[in-house]
Design a protein around this motif. Structure first.
Motif, short mmCIF file in Angstrom:
data_model
loop_
_atom_site.label_atom_id
_atom_site.label_comp_id
_atom_site.label_asym_id
_atom_site.label_seq_id
_atom_site.Cartn_x
_atom_site.Cartn_y
_atom_site.Cartn_z
N PHE A 191 37.83 26.29 57.08
CA PHE A 191 36.89 26.93 58.44
C PHE A 191 36.35 27.77 57.68
O PHE A 191 34.93 27.57 57.96
CB PHE A 191 36.55 25.28 58.75
N GLN A 192 36.95 29.19 57.45
CA GLN A 192 36.09 29.85 58.19
C GLN A 192 36.87 31.15 57.40
O GLN A 192 38.11 30.95 57.44
CB GLN A 192 35.66 30.33 59.25
N LYS A 193 35.96 31.71 56.31
CA LYS A 193 37.61 32.83 56.27
C LYS A 193 37.93 34.16 57.17
O LYS A 193 36.76 34.30 57.84
CB LYS A 193 37.11 33.58 54.33
N GLY A 194 39.27 34.07 57.06
CA GLY A 194 39.40 35.88 57.59
C GLY A 194 39.62 36.88 56.68
O GLY A 194 39.29 36.75 55.72
N TYR A 195 39.30 37.90 57.50
CA TYR A 195 39.40 39.45 57.09
C TYR A 195 40.25 40.53 57.86
O TYR A 195 41.38 40.03 58.91
CB TYR A 195 38.07 39.77 57.64
N THR A 196 40.78 41.33 56.30
CA THR A 196 41.22 42.70 57.44
C THR A 196 41.09 43.52 57.49
O THR A 196 40.18 43.76 56.12
CB THR A 196 43.16 42.16 56.80
N TYR A 197 41.60 44.53 57.80
CA TYR A 197 40.90 45.49 58.25
C TYR A 197 42.13 46.77 57.88
O TYR A 197 43.04 46.51 59.35
CB TYR A 197 39.81 46.48 59.39
N ARG A 198 42.79 46.82 56.66
CA ARG A 198 43.62 48.06 56.44
C ARG A 198 44.55 47.14 56.63
O ARG A 198 45.21 46.11 56.03
CB ARG A 198 43.53 49.20 57.41
N ASP A 199 45.34 47.40 57.64
CA ASP A 199 47.00 46.57 58.29
C ASP A 199 46.54 45.79 59.62
O ASP A 199 47.77 44.98 59.30
CB ASP A 199 48.08 47.63 58.19
N SER A 200 45.24 45.57 59.85
CA SER A 200 45.31 44.55 61.00
C SER A 200 44.31 43.54 60.95
O SER A 200 43.53 43.66 59.51
CB SER A 200 44.60 45.42 61.99
N VAL A 201 44.65 42.29 61.75
CA VAL A 201 43.27 41.26 61.21
C VAL A 201 41.93 41.62 62.08
O VAL A 201 42.00 41.80 63.06
CB VAL A 201 44.06 40.50 61.43
N VAL A 202 41.54 41.42 61.50
CA VAL A 202 40.01 41.77 62.32
C VAL A 202 39.22 40.41 62.61
O VAL A 202 38.83 40.17 63.64
CB VAL A 202 38.46 42.05 61.50
#
Length: 211
Positions: A191-202
């Motif tokens: 339903f909503q796209k998730g994102y990571t920044y480097r090795d952590s979840v944003v």
């Protein structure tokens, strides 16, 4: 006549005895002086040897008190070494704190940009097929692609969801469905796209999980 001769002989014996005593005394005196001279020579030799050893080692044979100047140098050297170690620890700690602050600040900015990306995707998905050749739509699509490329350049990546096993570390399940087309505990829809920044979840992916 005989008495004179005997007397003369007697005097000669006495004189001989006196000479012998005198000679013995002189001999004893000479020997004593020789022994004293030898002892003095040995003492002098011992002192010279001691001085030579001190010159070679730079220390007294029976210990030498440390110079105040040397003690001060050692004290300052030890103090400087400690301060350098403390400064090195402070520098490493500061760099680590700066890095953590940068990470927190970057994630905060990225979280604010992601809704803009979502709106671009919703708007482009709503465009009809016959309208995709419109210059305005194509312009918006180019802006969207540029934005996504920029995010990828700073190591912001979308989380894979549909068709992947559900992972609570990356996915946020908001719906469950039974569907024979999917295996057990598989993400069926996003339903909503998730994102990571480097090795952590944003931001976690908002998903529907099957079976």
């Amino acid at each position: 006549m005989e008495n004179k001769q005997e007397k003369s002989q007697e005097d000669m014996v006495k004189e001989a005895v006196e000479e012998a005593k005198k000679s013995a005394a002189e001999t004893e005196s000479a020997e004593a002086e020789a022994e004293e001279t030898e002892e003095t020579s040995e003492e002098a030799g011992s002192e010279e040897a001691k001085e030579d050893a001190e010159k070679k080692t730079g220390k007294k044979l029976f210990g030498k008190k440390k110079d105040k100047k040397d003690e001060k140098i050692e004290e300052l050297t030890d103090k400087l070494t400690r301060q350098m170690a403390e400064f090195d620890n402070f520098r490493k700690r500061t760099e680590k704190e700066k890095s953590q602050m940068y990470e927190v600040g970057a994630k905060d900015i990225i979280e604010k940009i992601l809704p803009v990306v979502d709106n671009f995707e919703r708007g482009l998905d709503a465009v009809k097929e016959e309208e995709k050749e419109d210059p305005f739509v194509q312009g918006m699509e180019k802006v969207y692609k540029h934005l996504v490329t920029t995010l990828e350049g700073i190591e912001v990546k979308p989380i894979e969801a549909v068709g992947q096993p559900f992972d609570p570390n990356f996915h946020n399940a908001v719906m469950h469905v039974e569907d024979e087309n999917f295996g057990e505990n598989i993400v069926a829809e996003e339903f909503q796209k998730g994102y990571t920044y480097r090795d952590s979840v944003v931001r976690h992916s908002m998903v529907k999980v099957a079976n």
